[in-house]
Write a protein that holds these residues in place. Structure first.
Motif, PDB file in Angstrom:
ATOM      1  N   ASP A   1      34.652   1.715  -6.785  1.00 44.13           N
ATOM      2  CA  ASP A   1      34.438   1.556  -8.272  1.00 44.13           C
ATOM      3  C   ASP A   1      33.355   2.299  -8.815  1.00 44.13           C
ATOM      4  OD1 ASP A   1      36.873  -0.446  -8.032  1.00 44.13           O
ATOM      5  OD2 ASP A   1      35.441  -1.940  -7.419  1.00 44.13           O
ATOM      6  N   LEU A   2      32.439   2.587  -7.844  1.00 47.61           N
ATOM      7  CA  LEU A   2      31.309   3.170  -8.537  1.00 47.61           C
ATOM      8  C   LEU A   2      31.796   4.777  -8.901  1.00 47.61           C
ATOM      9  CD1 LEU A   2      27.850   3.219  -8.333  1.00 47.61           C
ATOM     10  CD2 LEU A   2      28.315   4.354  -6.429  1.00 47.61           C
ATOM     11  N   LEU A   3      32.587   5.062  -7.873  1.00 45.90           N
ATOM     12  CA  LEU A   3      32.822   6.466  -8.263  1.00 45.90           C
ATOM     13  C   LEU A   3      33.819   7.079  -9.321  1.00 45.90           C
ATOM     14  CD1 LEU A   3      33.858   7.515  -4.501  1.00 45.90           C
ATOM     15  CD2 LEU A   3      31.489   7.821  -5.690  1.00 45.90           C
ATOM     16  N   GLY A   4      34.136   5.862 -10.050  1.00 47.56           N
ATOM     17  CA  GLY A   4      34.962   6.168 -10.985  1.00 47.56           C
ATOM     18  C   GLY A   4      35.107   7.445 -11.760  1.00 47.56           C
ATOM     19  N   PRO A   5      34.009   7.589 -12.883  1.00 48.73           N
ATOM     20  CA  PRO A   5      34.009   8.630 -13.793  1.00 48.73           C
ATOM     21  C   PRO A   5      32.850   9.766 -13.135  1.00 48.73           C
ATOM     22  CG  PRO A   5      32.807   7.119 -14.634  1.00 48.73           C
ATOM     23  CD  PRO A   5      33.105   6.384 -13.265  1.00 48.73           C
ATOM     24  N   ALA A   6      32.366   9.278 -12.036  1.00 49.68           N
ATOM     25  CA  ALA A   6      30.972  10.224 -11.671  1.00 49.68           C
ATOM     26  C   ALA A   6      31.486  11.543 -11.071  1.00 49.68           C
ATOM     27  CB  ALA A   6      30.302   9.532 -10.435  1.00 49.68           C
ATOM     28  N   ARG A   7      30.741  12.556 -11.430  1.00 50.02           N
ATOM     29  CA  ARG A   7      30.845  14.021 -11.155  1.00 50.02           C
ATOM     30  C   ARG A   7      30.097  14.712 -10.242  1.00 50.02           C
ATOM     31  NH1 ARG A   7      30.485  17.712 -14.843  1.00 50.02           N
ATOM     32  NH2 ARG A   7      31.541  19.265 -13.627  1.00 50.02           N
ATOM     33  N   ARG A   8      28.748  13.827 -10.102  1.00 46.16           N
ATOM     34  CA  ARG A   8      27.765  14.361  -9.122  1.00 46.16           C
ATOM     35  C   ARG A   8      27.124  13.094  -8.527  1.00 46.16           C
ATOM     36  NH1 ARG A   8      29.653  18.294  -9.863  1.00 46.16           N
ATOM     37  NH2 ARG A   8      29.132  20.312 -10.462  1.00 46.16           N
ATOM     38  N   VAL A   9      27.139  12.980  -7.027  1.00 46.51           N
ATOM     39  CA  VAL A   9      26.804  11.752  -6.558  1.00 46.51           C
ATOM     40  C   VAL A   9      25.802  12.171  -5.258  1.00 46.51           C
ATOM     41  CG1 VAL A   9      27.799   9.987  -4.844  1.00 46.51           C
ATOM     42  CG2 VAL A   9      28.984  10.505  -6.996  1.00 46.51           C
ATOM     43  N   LEU A  10      24.911  11.575  -5.139  1.00 50.96           N
ATOM     44  CA  LEU A  10      24.205  11.570  -3.725  1.00 50.96           C
ATOM     45  C   LEU A  10      24.434  10.593  -2.640  1.00 50.96           C
ATOM     46  CD1 LEU A  10      20.338  12.221  -5.111  1.00 50.96           C
ATOM     47  CD2 LEU A  10      22.227  13.873  -4.177  1.00 50.96           C
ATOM     48  N   VAL A  11      24.493  11.099  -1.521  1.00 51.48           N
ATOM     49  CA  VAL A  11      24.918  10.068  -0.372  1.00 51.48           C
ATOM     50  C   VAL A  11      23.684   9.826   0.729  1.00 51.48           C
ATOM     51  CG1 VAL A  11      26.641   9.140   1.202  1.00 51.48           C
ATOM     52  CG2 VAL A  11      27.226  10.480  -0.747  1.00 51.48           C
ATOM     53  N   LEU A  12      23.240   8.732   0.712  1.00 49.44           N
ATOM     54  CA  LEU A  12      22.046   8.838   1.814  1.00 49.44           C
ATOM     55  C   LEU A  12      22.137   7.968   2.800  1.00 49.44           C
ATOM     56  CD1 LEU A  12      19.152   7.529  -1.076  1.00 49.44           C
ATOM     57  CD2 LEU A  12      20.155  10.060  -0.820  1.00 49.44           C
TER      58      LEU A  12
ATOM     59  N   ALA B   1      17.296  11.911  -9.173  1.00 51.98           N
ATOM     60  CA  ALA B   1      18.891  11.612  -9.566  1.00 51.98           C
ATOM     61  C   ALA B   1      18.932  11.576 -11.012  1.00 51.98           C
ATOM     62  CB  ALA B   1      19.338  10.694  -8.724  1.00 51.98           C
ATOM     63  N   ALA B   2      17.952  10.636 -11.669  1.00 45.09           N
ATOM     64  CA  ALA B   2      18.158  10.573 -13.147  1.00 45.09           C
ATOM     65  C   ALA B   2      17.478  11.683 -13.848  1.00 45.09           C
ATOM     66  CB  ALA B   2      17.216   9.129 -13.291  1.00 45.09           C
ATOM     67  N   ALA B   3      16.690  12.253 -13.386  1.00 45.48           N
ATOM     68  CA  ALA B   3      15.971  13.484 -14.343  1.00 45.48           C
ATOM     69  C   ALA B   3      17.127  14.411 -14.199  1.00 45.48           C
ATOM     70  CB  ALA B   3      14.803  13.973 -13.565  1.00 45.48           C
ATOM     71  N   LEU B   4      18.074  14.618 -12.947  1.00 39.52           N
ATOM     72  CA  LEU B   4      18.573  15.690 -12.841  1.00 39.52           C
ATOM     73  C   LEU B   4      20.166  15.684 -12.711  1.00 39.52           C
ATOM     74  CD1 LEU B   4      16.228  17.105 -10.038  1.00 39.52           C
ATOM     75  CD2 LEU B   4      16.367  18.030 -12.358  1.00 39.52           C
ATOM     76  N   GLY B   5      20.662  14.510 -13.569  1.00 41.65           N
ATOM     77  CA  GLY B   5      21.920  14.614 -13.749  1.00 41.65           C
ATOM     78  C   GLY B   5      23.006  14.238 -12.865  1.00 41.65           C
ATOM     79  N   VAL B   6      22.356  13.176 -11.734  1.00 39.43           N
ATOM     80  CA  VAL B   6      23.269  12.759 -10.762  1.00 39.43           C
ATOM     81  C   VAL B   6      23.996  11.352 -11.242  1.00 39.43           C
ATOM     82  CG1 VAL B   6      23.255  11.448  -8.443  1.00 39.43           C
ATOM     83  CG2 VAL B   6      22.035  13.692  -8.789  1.00 39.43           C
ATOM     84  N   ASP B   7      25.054  11.054 -11.241  1.00 33.69           N
ATOM     85  CA  ASP B   7      25.764  10.006 -11.842  1.00 33.69           C
ATOM     86  C   ASP B   7      25.713   8.806 -10.991  1.00 33.69           C
ATOM     87  OD1 ASP B   7      26.663  11.607 -14.168  1.00 33.69           O
ATOM     88  OD2 ASP B   7      28.037  12.468 -12.547  1.00 33.69           O
TER      89      ASP B   7
ATOM     90  N   PHE C   1      17.375   1.291 -11.810  1.00 34.33           N
ATOM     91  CA  PHE C   1      18.141   0.315 -12.505  1.00 34.33           C
ATOM     92  C   PHE C   1      18.930   1.199 -13.549  1.00 34.33           C
ATOM     93  CE2 PHE C   1      13.816  -1.864 -12.557  1.00 34.33           C
ATOM     94  CZ  PHE C   1      14.264  -2.754 -11.596  1.00 34.33           C
ATOM     95  N   ALA C   2      18.527   2.395 -13.800  1.00 38.05           N
ATOM     96  CA  ALA C   2      19.438   3.180 -14.593  1.00 38.05           C
ATOM     97  C   ALA C   2      20.559   3.916 -13.925  1.00 38.05           C
ATOM     98  CB  ALA C   2      18.149   4.438 -15.064  1.00 38.05           C
ATOM     99  N   ILE C   3      20.467   4.172 -12.604  1.00 38.82           N
ATOM    100  CA  ILE C   3      21.529   5.036 -11.756  1.00 38.82           C
ATOM    101  C   ILE C   3      22.347   4.186 -11.039  1.00 38.82           C
ATOM    102  CG2 ILE C   3      21.902   6.709  -9.911  1.00 38.82           C
ATOM    103  CD1 ILE C   3      21.044   8.213 -12.261  1.00 38.82           C
ATOM    104  N   PRO C   4      23.419   3.891 -11.188  1.00 42.00           N
ATOM    105  CA  PRO C   4      24.423   2.813 -10.340  1.00 42.00           C
ATOM    106  C   PRO C   4      24.633   3.284  -9.040  1.00 42.00           C
ATOM    107  CG  PRO C   4      25.803   4.271 -11.889  1.00 42.00           C
ATOM    108  CD  PRO C   4      24.288   4.603 -12.255  1.00 42.00           C
ATOM    109  N   TYR C   5      24.519   2.330  -8.266  1.00 39.71           N
ATOM    110  CA  TYR C   5      24.628   2.736  -6.801  1.00 39.71           C
ATOM    111  C   TYR C   5      25.492   1.662  -6.013  1.00 39.71           C
ATOM    112  CZ  TYR C   5      20.977  -0.620  -5.943  1.00 39.71           C
ATOM    113  OH  TYR C   5      20.034  -1.965  -5.516  1.00 39.71           O
TER     114      TYR C   5
ATOM    115  N   ASP D   1      34.611  20.465  -9.211  1.00 39.91           N
ATOM    116  CA  ASP D   1      34.262  19.454 -10.232  1.00 39.91           C
ATOM    117  C   ASP D   1      33.776  18.236  -9.685  1.00 39.91           C
ATOM    118  OD1 ASP D   1      34.785  18.868 -12.970  1.00 39.91           O
ATOM    119  OD2 ASP D   1      35.984  17.152 -12.200  1.00 39.91           O
ATOM    120  N   ARG D   2      34.035  17.793  -8.410  1.00 33.62           N
ATOM    121  CA  ARG D   2      33.197  16.445  -8.436  1.00 33.62           C
ATOM    122  C   ARG D   2      32.577  16.870  -6.957  1.00 33.62           C
ATOM    123  NH1 ARG D   2      36.935  11.018  -8.620  1.00 33.62           N
ATOM    124  NH2 ARG D   2      34.952  10.342  -9.985  1.00 33.62           N
ATOM    125  N   VAL D   3      31.147  16.585  -6.799  1.00 35.53           N
ATOM    126  CA  VAL D   3      30.509  17.098  -5.544  1.00 35.53           C
ATOM    127  C   VAL D   3      29.701  15.802  -5.176  1.00 35.53           C
ATOM    128  CG1 VAL D   3      28.807  18.583  -4.629  1.00 35.53           C
ATOM    129  CG2 VAL D   3      30.011  19.239  -6.508  1.00 35.53           C
ATOM    130  N   ALA D   4      29.573  15.549  -3.852  1.00 31.31           N
ATOM    131  CA  ALA D   4      28.724  14.467  -3.056  1.00 31.31           C
ATOM    132  C   ALA D   4      27.721  15.395  -2.186  1.00 31.31           C
ATOM    133  CB  ALA D   4      29.634  13.561  -2.543  1.00 31.31           C
TER     134      ALA D   4
END
Lengths: 266, 266
Positions: free
Chosen positions: A109-120, A136-142, A167-171, A210-213
């Protein structure tokens, strides 16, 4: 509701006591579904993103800053001495809030519209997790996906270092490490595994889908061999030819994340 | 020379005691010209770069790792309990060394053959200074210049976070903040001031001179207006258009340094 409290042993402020004991806090915070936010700006960001306020702990000097908070939550006012006795450190901008956690979304559900994702994967240091959320928030990670054992982004130090970006970046947190990349693949993400291996293509040269993790590994060992093998490509950050001779064989994970996120923003 | 010590109060191990008291340590370390290195790898790097060993503090378990150290320096062996009593934390890889500082070069001598230089203005956090030295070593920076008030790279936490890079990258401290950039200009360096101002040209787009000095400001306030005005160009790291809405108006200084050093390596 302002309540004067004159002792660190007062049970009404139990959410805040023994802040120095990391193990105790981890248990308290996750079992009771609470977390602590420090400083006015961060507290307000947590409120603005819908986290319920359990209580606020502050000193007389800082009380006026919080006059507009929800009236039903108790505001405990203590002396500077009690504040320091409770926390063992100077509290940034004089206030701590105990807040309730919100349920996390499922990864798919998190991934819905995301185009750039980090996986830790299994980061252990809360400061690093917080700093990566700020990047992530500064550099456009969704969105950010955490491995099951990755450190908690709502632990006090992570919240503070992130400047509220947690709080700003969904995870979301994977239920399963071994098959954890399947949701990303199913959603059409190109998976890039960051590696210190200088033979891997440079992250700022590889063609992006288009979508990168982007997968980031733990502080000591980097990514597991399983995830490295599962990813579509290994990618590297080119280091100076001189680095090994200087005794440096890798970047720290926050520096690597920053360079990688910057490269994904192109 | 192995010496068993059974109490944290033993005056022979005074170099190591009260490690938790930051102010006391700052005074002790700079006045007495000593610093502490933690863990075998870092200790060996400090030795390899010519720093004299005053003494080593370790536990019986780790003693064999250090059998080849210079025989004239005392090796104090304590129990795990005494070690933790002294330091207040688990010591990384079981050893601390007290070492003598070497005289720092003058800025103009430091610059000699350098082509890429970082200039740090008033950074206060030792962890950030250490992390930036590690980035510098990984990403081809030749030297670091510190403002007069910048945090000490040989403070214990800076040494540890740098993974020993503070011994590998030569550095110097300006005598004078106000005119501190004059040496760089005289040596023909292009001076680039990193700023969060998104109207400044992007650091990965600006034409680089043969010799480039990148100026980084302190954690809270960034570069002083004086240095911003003195520099040849302000340069920025492009942030996501969405960052401000997420409450993030800047990168942390280590993330910014990493991206900037990577851009200078091109």
């Amino acid at each position: 509701m302002v309540i004067e409290v004159d002792s660190a042993a007062d049970p009404r402020i139990a959410d805040y006591t023994r802040l120095r004991d990391t193990d105790l806090r981890k248990a308290l915070e996750s079992e009771q579904g609470l977390f602590l936010a420090e400083g006015e700006k961060v507290i307000r960001r947590a409120l603005a993103t819908g986290h319920p306020l359990r209580s606020l702990l502050t000193t007389r000097k800082w009380l006026p800053s919080f006059a507009d908070l929800p009236a039903d939550a108790p505001v405990y006012v203590v002396s500077d001495a009690v504040m320091e006795n409770i926390t063992g450190f100077q509290v940034h901008r004089g206030a701590l809030a105990s807040m309730g956690r919100l349920p996390l979304p499922a990864v798919q559900d998190l991934l819905g519209p995301a185009r750039r994702v980090l996986v830790l994967e299994d980061l252990v240091d809360h400061g690093n997790v917080g700093a990566i959320f700020r990047c992530a928030a500064a550099l456009g990670v969704d969105a950010v996906v955490l491995s099951p054992r990755c450190a908690d982004p709502l632990y006090r130090r992570a919240v503070k270092v992130s400047m509220g970006a947690v709080f700003a970046i969904p995870y979301a947190r994977m239920a399963d490490w071994y098959g954890g990349l399947a949701d990303l693949r199913r959603a059409g993400f190109q998976t890039l595994a960051l590696t210190p291996d200088q033979n891997a293509p440079a992250i700022d040269k590889i063609p992006l889908a288009d979508r990168v993790a982007l997968l980031l590994g733990s502080e000591g060992d980097g990514l597991s061999s399983h995830w490295l093998a599962e990813a579509d490509h290994g990618v590297s950050i080119p280091m100076s030819p001189n680095a090994m001779a200087l005794g440096v064989d890798s970047l720290n994970v926050v520096a690597a994340a920053a360079i990688a996120c910057h490269a994904l923003l192109r």
